[in-house]
Design an enzyme around this catalytic site. Structure first.
Site, PDB file in Angstrom:
ATOM      1  N   CYS A  66      -7.387  -0.928 -12.661  1.00  0.00           N
ATOM      2  CA  CYS A  66      -8.312  -1.550 -11.705  1.00  0.00           C
ATOM      3  C   CYS A  66      -8.312  -0.808 -10.363  1.00  0.00           C
ATOM      4  O   CYS A  66      -8.771   0.325 -10.308  1.00  0.00           O
ATOM      5  CB  CYS A  66      -7.993  -3.030 -11.544  1.00  0.00           C
ATOM      6  SG  CYS A  66      -9.350  -3.989 -10.832  1.00  0.00           S
TER       7      CYS A  66
ATOM      8  N   HIS B  88      -8.378  -4.956 -17.142  1.00  0.00           N
ATOM      9  CA  HIS B  88      -7.016  -5.480 -17.033  1.00  0.00           C
ATOM     10  C   HIS B  88      -6.375  -5.623 -18.411  1.00  0.00           C
ATOM     11  O   HIS B  88      -6.587  -6.627 -19.093  1.00  0.00           O
ATOM     12  CB  HIS B  88      -7.040  -6.850 -16.346  1.00  0.00           C
ATOM     13  CG  HIS B  88      -7.273  -6.793 -14.881  1.00  0.00           C
ATOM     14  ND1 HIS B  88      -6.340  -7.199 -13.947  1.00  0.00           N
ATOM     15  CD2 HIS B  88      -8.342  -6.353 -14.173  1.00  0.00           C
ATOM     16  CE1 HIS B  88      -6.833  -7.026 -12.726  1.00  0.00           C
ATOM     17  NE2 HIS B  88      -8.043  -6.521 -12.842  1.00  0.00           N
TER      18      HIS B  88
ATOM     19  N   GLU C  60      -3.378  -6.320 -19.149  1.00  0.00           N
ATOM     20  CA  GLU C  60      -2.385  -7.397 -19.215  1.00  0.00           C
ATOM     21  C   GLU C  60      -3.007  -8.719 -19.646  1.00  0.00           C
ATOM     22  O   GLU C  60      -2.307  -9.642 -20.074  1.00  0.00           O
ATOM     23  CB  GLU C  60      -1.661  -7.562 -17.876  1.00  0.00           C
ATOM     24  CG  GLU C  60      -2.444  -8.248 -16.776  1.00  0.00           C
ATOM     25  CD  GLU C  60      -3.456  -7.349 -16.098  1.00  0.00           C
ATOM     26  OE1 GLU C  60      -4.169  -7.840 -15.205  1.00  0.00           O
ATOM     27  OE2 GLU C  60      -3.534  -6.154 -16.450  1.00  0.00           O
TER      28      GLU C  60
END
Length: 363
Positions: free
Chosen positions: A252, A337, A339
């Site tokens: 990001c 992202h 995660e």
């Protein structure tokens, strides 16, 4: 209590106050996620912004201490169609309205969020103001709205001192990762510790010299808020890190900052990508994955020097840059992202790629 939302284009929405009753001026953005409102509120990348949730029912499973992405919510405001008065979940510790009040987050419900989302999509992200005042001067409100700027956000959200996180599993001698905190989420740290890494989270302005002298096996560049081009000193240090041999993985804001450090440019998007359902194509494999995203700026494709990096991922909807594979060994970044908090887990394999790079491979 009545609350009013005023946009920079002059549009006015009336609803009911939730959370704090303090006046709040911020940048209004919309998020298309159906769940994950707690992770969204506590994501430091939302510093300086008010979040319009396009899904109409928010707060139905309440709030709990385990799902926070940081110690506090960073969003300035929350705009919803309907907020659930209670949380129906065995993990629920409090309701969303009480949580907003606890952390002084101003909110408004009863707004036509579909109409509001259409305005922000068609006209672009814009500033706005929420007020609970019965009587207000619209010209004064518009002056405050026009004057607002999202600035200095990385400095607001980053740590003031290094913090070390031990491996969550025993994989022998742990790989040591320096994680640059531009607004890092807890789940990103967990994705590394759950793979046996020892993670040292460093303040955003830690120098390249300090990082390289720390004996780390790799460097991860975190997500974060604001315009990447504002971070001039950080970009200068990243250029030095890039010139070393240490493996680098950026996500990001970290993706955008490294692109700027290597000569590319970024631009502001009309309304950005915020949600847990954005399709991205991996050009190396030809496969598409669904990703979680939160960004209002993007790397300009035509500014990427092919001698420096190649575009590795693109957005399926409109073709924007979603990833870069650098020619320099063991260095890659992505805009989304991996995660996935909240969101799908399609791209968590990228953490495995980073770990293989630290072990001596070059994936």
């Amino acid at each position: 209590m009545k609350a009013t939302l005023i946009l920079a284009n002059g549009a006015v929405f009336t609803g009911r106050s939730i959370g704090s009753t303090a006046d709040r001026v911020c940048e209004m953005v919309f998020n298309t996620s159906m769940t994950g409102y707690q992770e969204i509120l506590t994501d430091p990348s939302y510093a300086g912004q008010g979040i319009v949730m396009s899904y109409p029912l928010i707060g139905n499973y309440g709030v709990n201490s385990e799902d926070n992405e940081s110690d506090r919510p960073w969003a300035e405001a929350l705009i919803v169609r309907h907020i659930s008065p209670r949380g129906s979940n065995f993990r629920c510790e409090t309701d969303l309205d009480s949580y907003l009040k606890q952390f002084d987050i101003t909110g408004i419900e009863g707004v036509d969020t579909r109409a509001l989302t259409r305005i922000l999509r068609n006209q672009g992200t814009m500033n706005g103001m929420i007020t609970c005042a019965e009587h207000f001067n619209i010209e004064d409100c518009m002056a405050r709205i026009r004057a607002y700027r999202v600035e200095g956000t990385v400095e607001r959200v980053t740590r003031s001192a290094p913090e070390v996180f031990a491996p969550a599993v025993d994989c022998g001698k742990p790989l040591r990762v320096a994680l640059m905190d531009y607004g890092v989420k807890r789940s990103m740290i967990g994705c590394l510790t759950n793979r046996g890494c020892e993670v040292t989270v460093l303040p955003a302005h830690t120098s390249a010299g300090e990082v390289l002298a720390g004996g780390f096996d790799g460097v991860m560049l975190s997500n974060g808020p604001g315009d990447p081009a504002d971070n001039v000193e950080i970009i200068a240090e990243l250029k030095k890190l890039y010139e070393s041999e240490i493996p680098i993985f950026g996500v990001c804001l970290g993706h955008q900052l490294l692109a700027l450090a290597t000569g590319a440019q970024t631009r502001r998007m009309r309304f950005g990508h915020r949600g847990a359902n954005h399709p991205v194509k991996d050009l190396r494999t030809g496969r598409s994955q669904i990703t979680s995203q939160n960004h209002g700026y993007v790397v300009c494709a035509d500014s990427v020097d092919p001698a420096v990096a190649g575009i590795s991922h693109v957005n399926v909807n409109e073709g924007s840059v979603e990833g870069l594979q650098y020619k320099r060994p063991k260095c890659f970044t992505v805009q989304f992202h991996p995660e996935a908090a909240p969101g799908p887990k399609d791209t968590k394999y990228l953490f495995n790629r980073f770990i293989e790079n630290m072990k001596g491979g070059d994936l």
